[in-house]
Design an enzyme around this catalytic site. Structure first.
Site, PDB file in Angstrom:
ATOM      1  CE  LYS A  22      -1.898   1.792   3.993  1.00 30.28           C
ATOM      2  NZ  LYS A  22      -1.635   3.233   4.079  1.00 30.28           N
ATOM      3  CG  ASN A  23       2.327   2.727   3.619  1.00 26.53           C
ATOM      4  OD1 ASN A  23       1.134   2.945   3.399  1.00 26.53           O
ATOM      5  ND2 ASN A  23       2.826   2.649   4.838  1.00 26.53           N
ATOM      6  NE  ARG A  92      -2.255  12.418   7.794  1.00 24.17           N
ATOM      7  CZ  ARG A  92      -1.785  13.647   7.849  1.00 24.17           C
ATOM      8  NH1 ARG A  92      -2.494  14.608   8.329  1.00 24.17           N
ATOM      9  NH2 ARG A  92      -0.561  13.907   7.444  1.00 24.17           N
ATOM     10  CB  CYS A 116      -5.851  10.874  11.467  1.00 28.42           C
ATOM     11  SG  CYS A 116      -4.240  10.169  11.728  1.00 28.42           S
ATOM     12  NE  ARG A 121      -0.408  10.555  10.077  1.00 27.58           N
ATOM     13  CZ  ARG A 121      -0.676   9.478   9.354  1.00 27.58           C
ATOM     14  NH1 ARG A 121      -1.844   8.914   9.438  1.00 27.58           N
ATOM     15  NH2 ARG A 121       0.219   8.967   8.546  1.00 27.58           N
ATOM     16  N   PRO A 122       1.066  16.893  11.335  1.00 33.27           N
ATOM     17  CG  PRO A 122       2.819  18.040  12.361  1.00 33.27           C
ATOM     18  CD  PRO A 122       1.929  16.823  12.505  1.00 33.27           C
ATOM     19  CB  ILE A 123       1.752  18.619   5.853  1.00 36.80           C
ATOM     20  CG1 ILE A 123       0.781  19.804   5.813  1.00 36.80           C
ATOM     21  CG2 ILE A 123       1.022  17.305   5.791  1.00 36.80           C
ATOM     22  CD1 ILE A 123       0.151  20.003   4.441  1.00 36.80           C
ATOM     23  CG  ASP A 124       5.833  20.835  10.384  1.00 34.15           C
ATOM     24  OD1 ASP A 124       5.275  19.731  10.272  1.00 34.15           O
ATOM     25  OD2 ASP A 124       6.764  21.051  11.186  1.00 34.15           O
ATOM     26  CG  LEU A 125       8.834  18.119   8.811  1.00 30.51           C
ATOM     27  CD1 LEU A 125       9.250  16.707   9.205  1.00 30.51           C
ATOM     28  CD2 LEU A 125       9.910  19.109   9.256  1.00 30.51           C
ATOM     29  CG  ASP A 306       2.423   1.674   9.653  1.00 30.98           C
ATOM     30  OD1 ASP A 306       2.037   2.599  10.389  1.00 30.98           O
ATOM     31  OD2 ASP A 306       2.593   1.811   8.434  1.00 30.98           O
ATOM     32  NE  ARG A 398      -7.271   4.447   4.973  1.00 32.73           N
ATOM     33  CZ  ARG A 398      -6.405   4.588   5.976  1.00 32.73           C
ATOM     34  NH1 ARG A 398      -6.801   4.593   7.216  1.00 32.73           N
ATOM     35  NH2 ARG A 398      -5.128   4.757   5.736  1.00 32.73           N
TER      36      ARG A 398
HETATM   37  C1  UD1 Z   1       3.995   7.019   6.485  1.00 33.24           C
HETATM   38  C2  UD1 Z   1       3.169   5.773   6.283  1.00 33.24           C
HETATM   39  C3  UD1 Z   1       2.592   5.301   7.598  1.00 33.24           C
HETATM   40  C4  UD1 Z   1       3.697   5.117   8.616  1.00 33.24           C
HETATM   41  C5  UD1 Z   1       4.552   6.357   8.714  1.00 33.24           C
HETATM   42  C6  UD1 Z   1       5.773   6.195   9.598  1.00 33.24           C
HETATM   43  C7  UD1 Z   1       2.278   6.033   4.045  1.00 33.24           C
HETATM   44  C8  UD1 Z   1       1.070   6.229   3.203  1.00 33.24           C
HETATM   45  N1  UD1 Z   1       2.070   6.080   5.361  1.00 33.24           N
HETATM   46  O1  UD1 Z   1       3.119   8.034   6.989  1.00 33.24           O
HETATM   47  O2  UD1 Z   1       1.930   4.062   7.357  1.00 33.24           O
HETATM   48  O3  UD1 Z   1       3.130   4.844   9.883  1.00 33.24           O
HETATM   49  O4  UD1 Z   1       5.028   6.741   7.410  1.00 33.24           O
HETATM   50  O5  UD1 Z   1       6.544   5.130   9.176  1.00 33.24           O
HETATM   51  O6  UD1 Z   1       3.365   5.767   3.555  1.00 33.24           O
HETATM   52  N2  UD1 Z   1       5.660  14.848  10.900  1.00 33.24           N
HETATM   53  C9  UD1 Z   1       5.727  16.185  11.211  1.00 33.24           C
HETATM   54  N3  UD1 Z   1       5.691  17.089  10.174  1.00 33.24           N
HETATM   55  C10 UD1 Z   1       5.611  16.701   8.887  1.00 33.24           C
HETATM   56  C11 UD1 Z   1       5.544  15.323   8.576  1.00 33.24           C
HETATM   57  C12 UD1 Z   1       5.563  14.407   9.615  1.00 33.24           C
HETATM   58  O7  UD1 Z   1       5.809  16.574  12.379  1.00 33.24           O
HETATM   59  O8  UD1 Z   1       5.574  17.579   7.999  1.00 33.24           O
HETATM   60  C13 UD1 Z   1       5.653  13.857  11.993  1.00 33.24           C
HETATM   61  C14 UD1 Z   1       4.312  13.091  12.043  1.00 33.24           C
HETATM   62  O9  UD1 Z   1       3.320  13.806  12.738  1.00 33.24           O
HETATM   63  C15 UD1 Z   1       4.722  11.818  12.743  1.00 33.24           C
HETATM   64  C16 UD1 Z   1       6.152  11.586  12.222  1.00 33.24           C
HETATM   65  O10 UD1 Z   1       6.608  12.847  11.739  1.00 33.24           O
HETATM   66  O11 UD1 Z   1       4.736  12.026  14.128  1.00 33.24           O
HETATM   67  C17 UD1 Z   1       6.252  10.539  11.121  1.00 33.24           C
HETATM   68  O12 UD1 Z   1       5.457  10.935  10.043  1.00 33.24           O
HETATM   69  P1  UD1 Z   1       5.779  10.528   8.531  1.00 33.24           P
HETATM   70  O13 UD1 Z   1       7.052   9.755   8.468  1.00 33.24           O
HETATM   71  O14 UD1 Z   1       5.640  11.742   7.694  1.00 33.24           O
HETATM   72  O15 UD1 Z   1       4.573   9.537   8.242  1.00 33.24           O
HETATM   73  P2  UD1 Z   1       3.591   9.552   7.002  1.00 33.24           P
HETATM   74  O16 UD1 Z   1       4.348   9.824   5.751  1.00 33.24           O
HETATM   75  O17 UD1 Z   1       2.398  10.374   7.321  1.00 33.24           O
END
Ligand code: UD1
Length: 419
Positions: A22-23, A92, A116, A121-125, A306, A398
């Site tokens: 999936k990922n 997401r 969620c 789960r911010p997207i600031d990065l 996960d 999903r």
């Molecule tokens: C992906 C996987 C998810 C897995 C996760 C961690 C997919 C579709 N999903 O999710 O199954 O559990 O990796 O291995 O591939 N964070 C920030 N700011 C950001 C981005 C992330 O603070 O801009 C934080 C998140 O809130 C979280 C951590 O970083 O606490 C890890 O997130 P991230 O590695 O980005 O996970 P996803 O890509 O959302």
């Protein structure tokens, strides 16, 4: 509403063909937006997150044909730069479409994905990286608009945390960028390697995927490709844990054991007998007692977050006390309340839980809070004598392809019914 009725207690036996990841599928499907030529992907799982992404691709103007696990996508012309809100809210992970759309059209608009069940789960990065690449980012209350009037520029990006989604979004946004993009402290997950391999097979120039430094040299064009998506390592880990919980012998096919060594090591520490041969794993847990262990989740190659809920569920039957520390998501223990309804003994303390193994769980009515929390409940139900009812199974659909059918084939008593 969909639910599972599971009459647990059966020993399972036989072969399971693991589906495509999936990922890995989601960013790879997003990558098709960058390519004006037709691309064909194999081993794409038939799951709701894939269906949602395909619906968005069609709305953007891509032609999609699908036959079993084979998907062909043609994005000759992309008509829209907006990710529809109602579809974005379904999963997401659609946020990674943003990098591909901006990479192709130099602009994208999408709804704020928000938090969620497992965390904020911010997207600031993602957005800070876009800004470094010369992209203007305007954050509204409900919407994010990104654009670049002069095109995306290569940049040096140092991630504060090796975010999987941010690494994927940067890769997708930089394929056509002018100059070279460097990602430092990049996520090293196998799904990132798969995305880079797939894009390189279309003519992109990406080096270093799988390490913490990824280098993307911008190219002018991409060509057609055929690519086979990697096996799903979390589904593989889920079936290994199910074998352990039900004291079963299973033979998993279409797997890559190297991608889940941290999980295999933990199962062996718990007493599992595991043999690996090429792309197959054999697990024999038929006479094993489950030993208590400690786990700390970490970015890859550490123990995957996960798998955390699924191991927690398995450890409810271990002999002794286990501890799990969750370092990736701040709110990933919601499922413990559901397991407690089945008389699991779990105490939460900050970002850790302590689990005291019990001889038997009690069947109950429980509900899925998210995808992996749902899998944790399926495991608990399969290993518990009596009928467990699991509500909100939509979460499981999903991300797991035909989970009930695969389980029935190896001897489980599970029914998917609509409420
Ligand atoms: C992906 C996987 C998810 C897995 C996760 C961690 C997919 C579709 N999903 O999710 O199954 O559990 O990796 O291995 O591939 N964070 C920030 N700011 C950001 C981005 C992330 O603070 O801009 C934080 C998140 O809130 C979280 C951590 O970083 O606490 C890890 O997130 P991230 O590695 O980005 O996970 P996803 O890509 O959302």
């Amino acid at each position: 509403m969909l639910k599972y009725l599971i009459e647990g207690g059966n020993k399972l036996n036989g072969e399971v063909k693991i589906s495509g990841s999936k990922n890995a599928s989601l960013p790879i499907l997003a990558a098709s937006i960058l390519n004006p030529n037709p691309v064909t992907f194999y081993n794409v799982p038939d799951i709701e997150d894939v269906n949602t992404t395909l619906k968005i691709l069609k709305i953007l103007g891509c032609k999609v044909t699908r036959k079993c696990d084979k998907i062909t996508i043609s994005c000759k012309k992309v008509n829209s730069y907006e990710i529809p809100k109602e579809l974005m809210n379904k999963s997401r992970s659609t946020v990674i479409l943003a990098g591909a759309i901006i990479g192709r059209l130099n602009q994208v608009t999408f709804s704020n994905p928000g938090g969620c069940n497992i965390g904020k789960r911010p997207i600031d990065l993602h957005l800070e990286a876009f800004q470094k690449m010369g992209i203007t980012v305007i954050k509204g209350l409900n919407e994010v608009k990104c654009y670049s009037l002069v095109g995306v520029k290569g940049a040096k990006i140092i991630l504060k945390f090796p975010s999987v989604g941010a690494t994927e979004n940067i890769i997708l946004a930089s394929v056509y960028a002018s100059g070279t993009t460097y990602i430092y402290n990049a996520a090293m997950e196998p799904e990132i390697v798969d995305l880079a391999k797939c894009l390189n097979s279309m003519g992109a120039n990406i080096k270093g995927a799988g390490t913490s430094k990824i280098i993307i040299r911008g190219v002018n064009k991409l060509h057609s490709c055929s690519y086979t998506v990697m096996p799903d390592r979390i589904e593989t880990g889920t079936f290994l844990c199910i074998a352990m919980a039900t004291k079963s012998k299973l033979h998993l096919k279409n797997v890559n054991a190297n991608d889940l060594l941290s999980v295999i090591l933990k199962l062996q520490e718990m007493g599992a007998k595991i043999a690996i041969k090429d792309n197959e794993i054999f697990i024999n847990a038929s006479s094993e007692k489950i030993k208590a262990i400690n786990i700390i989740t970490k970015p890859y190659p550490g123990f995957p977050t996960d798998m955390q809920p699924i191991f927690a569920s398995l450890l409810t039957k271990a002999s002794g006390k286990s501890k799990i520390e969750e370092t990736i998501f701040e709110n990933r223990f919601g499922f413990c309340d559901e397991l407690r309804k089945m008389n699991a003994k779990i105490v939460k303390n900050g970002n850790s839980i302590q689990i005291t193994g019990v001889r038997e769980l009690t069947p109950s009515r429980v509900k899925c809070l998210d995808l992996r929390a749902g899998a944790a409940l399926v495991l608990a139900a399969l290993s518990t004598t009596g009928v467990t009812e699991i509500d909100n199974v939509e979460h499981i659909l999903r991300g797991y392809e035909n989970l009930d059918e695969k389980l029935r084939k190896i001897g489980a008593n599970i029914k998917l019914i609509s409420d």
